[in-house]
Design a protein around this motif. Sequence first.
Motif, PDB file in Angstrom:
ATOM      1  N   GLY A 185       0.870  -1.220  -0.015  1.00 18.98           N
ATOM      2  CA  GLY A 185      -0.082  -0.057  -0.076  1.00 18.98           C
ATOM      3  C   GLY A 185       0.754   1.203  -0.004  1.00 18.98           C
ATOM      4  N   LYS A 186       1.995   0.995  -0.433  1.00 16.68           N
ATOM      5  CA  LYS A 186       2.918   2.391  -0.522  1.00 16.68           C
ATOM      6  C   LYS A 186       3.159   2.568  -1.917  1.00 16.68           C
ATOM      7  N   GLU A 187       3.801   3.929  -2.208  1.00  9.77           N
ATOM      8  CA  GLU A 187       3.994   4.599  -3.368  1.00  9.77           C
ATOM      9  C   GLU A 187       5.669   4.061  -3.817  1.00  9.77           C
ATOM     10  N   ASN A 188       5.895   3.403  -4.792  1.00 12.29           N
ATOM     11  CA  ASN A 188       7.491   3.086  -5.076  1.00 12.29           C
ATOM     12  C   ASN A 188       7.975   4.209  -4.960  1.00 12.29           C
ATOM     13  N   GLU A 189       9.010   4.344  -4.389  1.00  8.91           N
ATOM     14  CA  GLU A 189      10.006   5.748  -4.296  1.00  8.91           C
ATOM     15  C   GLU A 189      11.261   5.501  -4.892  1.00  8.91           C
ATOM     16  N   ILE A 190      11.473   4.255  -5.693  1.00 10.46           N
ATOM     17  CA  ILE A 190      12.827   3.975  -6.361  1.00 10.46           C
ATOM     18  C   ILE A 190      12.698   3.795  -7.786  1.00 10.46           C
ATOM     19  N   ASN A 191      13.341   4.589  -8.557  1.00 13.07           N
ATOM     20  CA  ASN A 191      12.997   4.254 -10.164  1.00 13.07           C
ATOM     21  C   ASN A 191      14.322   3.617 -10.721  1.00 13.07           C
ATOM     22  N   LYS A 192      14.180   3.399 -11.919  1.00 16.33           N
ATOM     23  CA  LYS A 192      14.932   2.496 -12.732  1.00 16.33           C
ATOM     24  C   LYS A 192      16.382   3.544 -12.763  1.00 16.33           C
ATOM     25  N   GLU A 193      16.516   4.766 -12.614  1.00 15.38           N
ATOM     26  CA  GLU A 193      17.736   5.449 -12.814  1.00 15.38           C
ATOM     27  C   GLU A 193      18.564   5.406 -11.473  1.00 15.38           C
ATOM     28  N   GLN A 194      17.848   5.150 -10.290  1.00 15.43           N
ATOM     29  CA  GLN A 194      18.450   4.996  -8.952  1.00 15.43           C
ATOM     30  C   GLN A 194      19.168   3.375  -8.975  1.00 15.43           C
ATOM     31  N   LEU A 195      18.388   2.514  -9.667  1.00 15.77           N
ATOM     32  CA  LEU A 195      18.715   1.050  -9.640  1.00 15.77           C
ATOM     33  C   LEU A 195      20.124   0.904 -10.387  1.00 15.77           C
ATOM     34  N   ILE A 196      20.384   1.736 -11.715  1.00 19.69           N
ATOM     35  CA  ILE A 196      21.363   1.197 -12.607  1.00 19.69           C
ATOM     36  C   ILE A 196      22.702   1.057 -11.717  1.00 19.69           C
ATOM     37  N   GLN A 197      23.298   2.172 -11.346  1.00 15.86           N
ATOM     38  CA  GLN A 197      24.593   1.959 -10.788  1.00 15.86           C
ATOM     39  C   GLN A 197      24.843   1.075  -9.576  1.00 15.86           C
ATOM     40  N   PRO A 198      23.696   0.685  -8.791  1.00 15.90           N
ATOM     41  CA  PRO A 198      23.868  -0.390  -7.623  1.00 15.90           C
ATOM     42  C   PRO A 198      23.732  -1.634  -8.550  1.00 15.90           C
ATOM     43  N   VAL A 199      23.195  -2.013  -9.326  1.00 16.04           N
ATOM     44  CA  VAL A 199      22.858  -3.165 -10.193  1.00 16.04           C
ATOM     45  C   VAL A 199      24.410  -3.549 -10.726  1.00 16.04           C
ATOM     46  N   VAL A 200      24.684  -2.401 -11.719  1.00 13.71           N
ATOM     47  CA  VAL A 200      26.103  -2.592 -12.403  1.00 13.71           C
ATOM     48  C   VAL A 200      27.140  -2.879 -11.486  1.00 13.71           C
ATOM     49  N   THR A 201      27.407  -2.130 -10.186  1.00  5.80           N
ATOM     50  CA  THR A 201      28.241  -2.306  -9.248  1.00  5.80           C
ATOM     51  C   THR A 201      28.318  -3.903  -8.820  1.00  5.80           C
ATOM     52  N   ILE A 202      27.024  -4.488  -8.574  1.00  2.49           N
ATOM     53  CA  ILE A 202      26.854  -5.836  -8.235  1.00  2.49           C
ATOM     54  C   ILE A 202      27.192  -6.577  -9.128  1.00  2.49           C
ATOM     55  N   LEU A 203      26.916  -6.608 -10.390  1.00  6.50           N
ATOM     56  CA  LEU A 203      27.593  -7.300 -11.508  1.00  6.50           C
ATOM     57  C   LEU A 203      28.908  -7.206 -11.661  1.00  6.50           C
ATOM     58  N   ASN A 204      29.673  -5.884 -11.374  1.00 12.01           N
ATOM     59  CA  ASN A 204      31.071  -5.917 -11.552  1.00 12.01           C
ATOM     60  C   ASN A 204      31.678  -6.938 -10.537  1.00 12.01           C
ATOM     61  N   GLU A 205      31.298  -6.738  -9.535  1.00 11.10           N
ATOM     62  CA  GLU A 205      31.674  -7.569  -8.190  1.00 11.10           C
ATOM     63  C   GLU A 205      31.643  -9.018  -8.449  1.00 11.10           C
ATOM     64  N   LEU A 206      30.349  -9.460  -9.014  1.00 14.04           N
ATOM     65  CA  LEU A 206      30.085 -10.983  -9.277  1.00 14.04           C
ATOM     66  C   LEU A 206      30.848 -11.282 -10.264  1.00 14.04           C
ATOM     67  N   GLU A 207      31.391 -10.492 -11.516  1.00 14.39           N
ATOM     68  CA  GLU A 207      32.356 -10.947 -12.356  1.00 14.39           C
ATOM     69  C   GLU A 207      33.490 -10.964 -11.884  1.00 14.39           C
ATOM     70  N   LYS A 208      34.165  -9.864 -10.954  1.00 11.28           N
ATOM     71  CA  LYS A 208      35.513 -10.207 -10.286  1.00 11.28           C
ATOM     72  C   LYS A 208      35.648 -11.588  -9.721  1.00 11.28           C
ATOM     73  N   ALA A 209      34.428 -11.999  -8.860  1.00 19.42           N
ATOM     74  CA  ALA A 209      34.475 -13.237  -8.242  1.00 19.42           C
ATOM     75  C   ALA A 209      34.505 -14.324  -9.181  1.00 19.42           C
ATOM     76  N   SER A 210      34.233 -14.264 -10.430  1.00 24.32           N
ATOM     77  CA  SER A 210      34.082 -15.338 -11.450  1.00 24.32           C
ATOM     78  C   SER A 210      32.613 -15.942 -11.134  1.00 24.32           C
ATOM     79  N   LEU A 211      31.578 -15.386 -10.482  1.00 23.89           N
ATOM     80  CA  LEU A 211      30.313 -15.807 -10.265  1.00 23.89           C
ATOM     81  C   LEU A 211      29.453 -15.657 -11.465  1.00 23.89           C
ATOM     82  N   ILE A 212      29.799 -14.600 -12.436  1.00 27.43           N
ATOM     83  CA  ILE A 212      29.084 -14.564 -13.753  1.00 27.43           C
ATOM     84  C   ILE A 212      30.191 -14.402 -14.906  1.00 27.43           C
ATOM     85  N   ILE A 213      29.765 -14.451 -15.898  1.00 27.16           N
ATOM     86  CA  ILE A 213      30.625 -14.040 -17.170  1.00 27.16           C
ATOM     87  C   ILE A 213      29.541 -13.440 -18.246  1.00 27.16           C
ATOM     88  N   PHE A 214      30.052 -12.427 -18.805  1.00 24.00           N
ATOM     89  CA  PHE A 214      29.426 -11.738 -19.994  1.00 24.00           C
ATOM     90  C   PHE A 214      29.570 -12.186 -21.254  1.00 24.00           C
TER      91      PHE A 214
END
Length: 104
Positions: A75-104
């Motif tokens: 029952g709340k309004e979403n306060e997070i938008n796509k622009e706010q998510l981009i950098q954290p997701v890219v940072t997580i993907l970068n760390e996962l790649e460094k740990a060899s948990l993902i490949i591109f």
Amino acid sequence: MDFNEVKEKKPTKKGEFLEMAEDGQNFMIKLGDDKVFEVHPIAYYVWSLCDGSTSVENIVNKIEEELKKESEDEGKENEINKEQLIQPVVTILNELEKASLIIF
């Protein structure tokens, strides 16, 4: 790593989920017989979305949709938008790649 460089890439997860960590909050991912990583729940969620067919941009969109749905369910309004998510997701993907948990 910049979003514009990776937004069309389709990361693939490596390893397998083992169990919850002893703290009951983090997740354990086994990469090999001698490599086990403990990751934060959001990193685990991003990792789980890396199926090799979903682009980084679509991963961000999926997370935004989930947050919006969760907010509506509460029952709340979403306060997070796509622009706010981009950098954290890219940072997580970068760390996962460094740990060899993902490949591109």
